[in-house]
Design a protein around this motif. Structure first.
Motif, short mmCIF file in Angstrom:
data_model
loop_
_atom_site.label_atom_id
_atom_site.label_comp_id
_atom_site.label_asym_id
_atom_site.label_seq_id
_atom_site.Cartn_x
_atom_site.Cartn_y
_atom_site.Cartn_z
N PHE A 59 1.02 -1.18 -0.01
CA PHE A 59 -0.18 -0.10 -0.03
C PHE A 59 0.79 1.31 0.00
CE2 PHE A 59 0.54 -0.38 4.53
CZ PHE A 59 0.77 1.01 4.88
N PHE A 83 -3.23 5.49 -0.83
CA PHE A 83 -3.48 4.47 0.39
C PHE A 83 -2.75 4.60 1.65
CE2 PHE A 83 -3.64 1.37 -3.61
CZ PHE A 83 -4.78 1.57 -4.06
N TYR A 131 -8.01 -3.47 -1.49
CA TYR A 131 -8.17 -2.07 -1.75
C TYR A 131 -9.47 -1.67 -1.51
CZ TYR A 131 -3.01 -2.42 -1.88
OH TYR A 131 -1.40 -2.55 -1.88
#
Length: 153
Positions: free
Chosen positions: A38, A44, A125
């Protein structure tokens, strides 16, 4: 007056909202951090940072609500409630921004191809963004309930 506003600070509705907010924030952080890739994308990292702020905020307010519901009712002061409302609003808008940016980048990465983001990773995600949206919804609802209570104090 506090008993008349469902979901306002110190009520069982508020405890449920805060508990749900904490669970969804933890789930969002967990889905994002299951894989350590990430950090390659700023959006993120932003979601991880925001959820890292939301979790302790929610836990403290869960404890305050639990104390109020199970032990004795807290005497809310206008200044304290105003700080809770402002904190909720700031964190809810940060959560919304992080969830939107994470969802859009994950969707974009899925459209570009597997070279940028494997499907399994991008689906995590997307799940993280969905949990952040749910956390935002509960946080924003809580701030609106508390805002509704504010004139009564």
């Amino acid at each position: 007056m506090e008993g008349q506003v469902p979901g306002a600070m110190g009520s069982s509705g508020s405890l449920a909202l805060r508990f749900g907010q904490t669970c969804f924030s933890c789930a969002s952080l967990l889905f994002m951090c299951l894989d350590v890739e990430f950090y390659s994308y700023t959006t993120f990292c932003f979601l991880v940072t925001v959820m890292g702020l939301v979790i302790p905020w929610s836990l403290v307010l869960v404890l305050a609500d639990a104390y109020s519901v199970f032990v004795k009712s807290l005497d809310l002061q206008r200044r304290n409630l105003l700080m809770i409302i402002i904190g909720d609003l700031v964190l809810s808008f940060l959560s919304l921004a992080a969830a939107c940016s994470t969802a859009s980048v994950a969707d974009l990465l899925l459209d570009v191809g597997k070279s940028f983001c494997p499907e399994k990773l991008c689906s995590r995600y997307q799940l993280s963004a969905a949990m952040a949206f749910l956390s935002w919804f509960l946080s924003f609802s809580s701030s609106l309930f508390n805002l509704w209570l504010l004139p009564a104090l």
